[in-house]
Design an enzyme around this catalytic site. Structure first.
Site, PDB file in Angstrom:
ATOM      1  N   GLU A  16      62.625  77.259  22.816  1.00 22.21           N
ATOM      2  CA  GLU A  16      61.425  77.216  21.982  1.00 22.21           C
ATOM      3  C   GLU A  16      61.718  77.880  20.647  1.00 22.21           C
ATOM      4  O   GLU A  16      62.026  79.071  20.598  1.00 22.21           O
ATOM      5  CB  GLU A  16      60.277  77.977  22.663  1.00 22.21           C
ATOM      6  CG  GLU A  16      58.970  77.867  21.889  1.00 22.21           C
ATOM      7  CD  GLU A  16      58.207  79.182  21.753  1.00 22.21           C
ATOM      8  OE1 GLU A  16      58.805  80.257  21.896  1.00 22.21           O
ATOM      9  OE2 GLU A  16      56.993  79.123  21.481  1.00 22.21           O
ATOM     10  N   ASP A  60      62.069  81.391  25.738  1.00 18.60           N
ATOM     11  CA  ASP A  60      60.970  81.717  24.842  1.00 18.60           C
ATOM     12  C   ASP A  60      61.458  82.342  23.527  1.00 18.60           C
ATOM     13  O   ASP A  60      62.362  83.185  23.527  1.00 18.60           O
ATOM     14  CB  ASP A  60      60.076  82.716  25.586  1.00 18.60           C
ATOM     15  CG  ASP A  60      58.866  83.165  24.797  1.00 18.60           C
ATOM     16  OD1 ASP A  60      57.898  82.411  24.750  1.00 18.60           O
ATOM     17  OD2 ASP A  60      58.902  84.284  24.238  1.00 18.60           O
TER      18      ASP A  60
END
Ligand code: GLC
Ligand code: MG
Length: 688
Positions: A380, A310
């Site tokens: 990401e 993330d």
């Protein structure tokens, strides 16, 4: 057979001369038997060649008496045994060498096998919204376990589940209080173990969300850090600041306003690139890095198959804490409040970031060595027009980082639905991706509006067709396989913290409960009447149950195309070539050298119906038959290649037969990840 001591040499002699040999009737030495004539050197074959009658000769060769043929074949030096023996020996040597050579050649010529993360689409489950098993209105792990059949139905093998760690849920799980525990809202660690075991039983892979940039402010580390426990003092990014105006610099949070918050306990400011309840970890501290690695080990030991990392670009910040340059230098500094107001020179993509990710990656690789146990990493990072920054996450030819960074560019399709724009977005990735790497495509996630809503309902099937026929791994956000749309949220219904700051930035609309059936709560929660977000009102017609029964539904089309993608070599390993783009249509083909069947896609992303003329493409046959249209009435239709008719939002997958290759004449418009050719006669692939 015997040895004769002749002068100083020991010589192999025939059995008759063996002085030490005692035959079966005991006593008489073999040396007593008559010797051959001088000069007539005899070997065992002499027994055969001799002129004596067979019975006499048999007496002379007593040493062989009673031995079966098999034994003679093994030991006898008589030609009739020795020659076949030697022939057999050399034959087996030659065969072994030939086999070895064939094996080495096959290995050397075979292209690398595709791994699980390349073969199947990645399906994103947002656990709050997928399936609620206990009726509290929020989805959970048991709910996911109940619905594994859905992935089997669609032939999806890779499932990424957004965070389910223990969390105060300020950012719905992206604020982690304990990385080694499951939040009670989602279930227990036992539920997780059952889910993972059942997924593995069904051949499914589980990708976890991992959040290395920050924790929750309720994490034990943060409490120890704010109280200046010597071990944890530097676990977060702290700096002196003014309590009444706690802004050591102009940095802003992704959710808006300053990324600094004053902490009364410690009397300093801490950095948070997201919510103030999500303090940024200090990954320059080796102890923090080790903590992260330990957590990675914890989940890999449990058997998870990969991580979605993330918010990676935020992992490191410049230590000098200088102000970031304003996009508009004339804007008064007090009006700098959103991420769009600054160039993030000091808070994103800092030097050292890739070393860190590669360090994590190396840890994962130590778990990848068992066959079938490859651990996958996807990162990401939204880098917008700085595509080269995204590409860095692929690593180098020598050092792998992520298997791929998420490709978010197709999320921009709604900005300008047209064939040109679709081609532009596709080529943004293809033209910038490092050689030999594996592409991927995302058309939705829990942070972005559903494409059915932003592009328009009519494009849903066409977008799925493109997603599943482009080269590389598609990612499907839950609900996209049935064409779910955003829900409308009133101000009072807002749950998302980003939406509380700025209603138009709320991510709630794309997080509504999965539409399983037309039953109560769309089958998401069949126990009580609560759902954490409202259902989309169309759930009675747009749901899995209804669509499974309808061959032309979004779901059935998804299933068909996914099957095609996984069973047809040109889609897995073949060339991808641009054929045409105009105001409406984007057309491309997939072909594989040596493979007779090739596929042409003609997709109308425009606002008007279009007649596409491909007569200048000599490599295509004159007549083209539609294998599948997103408008099922056109399945099987035959078009002249000079006039292929499509409606807005219609996509055609055309299968045709030829050995004339487009890529041979149009190299510049074509791409292949790793070249492979197909040998029809023996059904194998080889490097070419
Ligand atoms: C990622 C997540 C997003 C979250 C943020 C902070 O961008 O996708 O949902 O809010 O990271 O963790
Ligand atoms: Mg950070």
């Amino acid at each position: 057979m015997s040895f004769r001591k002749d002068s100083d040499s020991v010589e192999l002699e025939d059995c008759i001369r063996n002085p030490g040999y005692r035959d079966a009737d005991g006593g008489r030495k073999a040396a007593d038997t008559p010797s051959p004539e001088p000069g007539q050197r005899r070997d065992s074959t002499a027994v055969e060649q001799g002129s004596e009658p067979a019975s006499k000769e048999y007496q002379q060769v007593k040493p062989y008496a009673g031995m079966p043929k098999e034994v003679l074949l093994l030991y006898s030096s008589r030609a009739r045994y020795r020659v076949p023996r030697e022939i057999l020996f050399w034959l087996s040597v030659c065969c072994t060498l030939a086999l070895l050579a064939v094996t080495v050649t096959v290995i050397a010529l075979s292209p690398r096998c595709l791994s699980w993360w390349q073969l199947s689409p990645v399906y994103q489950v947002y656990p709050r919204s997928f399936k609620d098993s206990d009726g509290d209105g929020v989805g959970d792990l048991k709910g996911i376990t109940e619905k594994l059949g859905h992935f089997e139905h669609l032939n999806i093998k890779s499932v990424w589940i957004s965070p389910f760690y223990r969390s105060p849920m300020k950012d719905f799980g992206y604020d982690v209080e304990d990385f080694r525990d499951v939040d009670p809202l989602f279930g227990t660690m036992k539920d997780f173990d059952v889910l993972l075991a059942e997924m593995h039983d069904k051949g499914l892979k589980l990708i976890m969300d991992f959040i290395p940039n920050h924790t929750s402010d309720r994490h034990r580390w943060f409490n120890l850090s704010r109280t200046r426990d010597p071990l944890y003092e530097d676990y977060y990014v702290w700096t002196d600041c003014n309590k009444t105006n706690p802004k050591p610099n102009n940095w802003v949070s992704i959710f808006g306003n300053s990324s600094w918050t004053y902490d009364d306990v410690r009397g300093q400011c801490y950095l948070h690139q997201f919510l103030k309840e999500q303090p940024d970890l200090n990954l320059r501290n080796p102890k923090v890095r080790q903590e992260i690695i330990d957590i990675i080990h914890f989940w890999l030991e449990k058997g998870v198959d990969g991580f979605r990392m993330d918010a990676v670009k935020h992992i490191l910040e410049a230590t000098h804490l200088r102000d970031e340059p304003q996009v508009d230098p004339n804007l008064p500094p007090e009006l700098v409040t959103t991420e769009w107001d600054l160039y993030h020179d000091y808070t994103t993509s800092q030097v050292g970031l890739h070393d860190l990710l590669r360090e994590f990656r190396a840890e994962m690789d130590t778990y990848s060595r068992e066959p079938g146990k490859y651990r996958f990493m996807v990162t990401e990072s939204y880098d917008y027009h700085e595509v080269e920054k995204t590409m860095m996450y692929y690593g180098t030819p020598l050092i792998t980082e992520s298997d791929f960074p998420f490709n978010f560019y197709l999320l921009d399709l709604p900005h300008n639905t047209s064939g040109w724009w679709a081609q532009h977005l596709v080529s943004l990735w293809m033209a910038n991706m490092p050689r030999g790497k594996w592409p991927n495509w995302v058309v939705g996630n829990h942070d972005r509006s559903r494409i059915a809503s932003s592009a328009g309902r009519i494009y849903v099937e066409a977008i799925n067709m493109m997603l599943l026929t482009l080269p590389g791994t598609p990612t499907t956000y839950y609900g996209e396989e049935i064409g779910m749309e955003n829900i409308n949220i009133t101000q009072s219904q807002i749950q998302d913290p980003a939406g509380k700051y700025n209603a138009s930035a709320s991510r709630d609309p794309e997080r509504s409960p999965m539409q399983w059936s037309g039953d109560m709560n769309s089958g998401f929660n069949d126990k009580t009447n609560i759902t954490w977000l409202p259902l989309h009102p169309d759930y009675e017609t747009v749901n899995v149950e209804v669509q499974m029964k309808d061959e032309g539904s979004v779901l059935s089309q998804y299933k068909f195309l996914n099957h095609l993608r996984q069973s047809e070599l040109p889609f897995q390993r073949g060339w991808f070539c641009y054929v045409l783009a105009d105001a409406n249509v984007f057309s491309y083909l997939r072909e594989l050298d040596g493979h007779k069947q090739a596929y042409l896609m003609v997709i109308n992303f425009g606002k008007q119906s279009a007649t596409t003329d491909l007569s200048s493409i000599q490599e295509l046959p004159d007549q083209l038959q539609v294998l599948m249209s997103t408008k099922p009435a056109n399945d099987g239709k035959v078009f002249q290649k000079s006039s292929i008719l499509t409606q807005p939002g219609e996509g055609l997958t055309i299968r045709y037969s030829t050995y004339t290759r487009f890529h041979q004449n149009h190299g510049a418009e074509c791409y292949v990840s790793e070249k492979a050719c197909y040998l029809d006669t023996i059904d194998i692939l080889y490097k070419c």
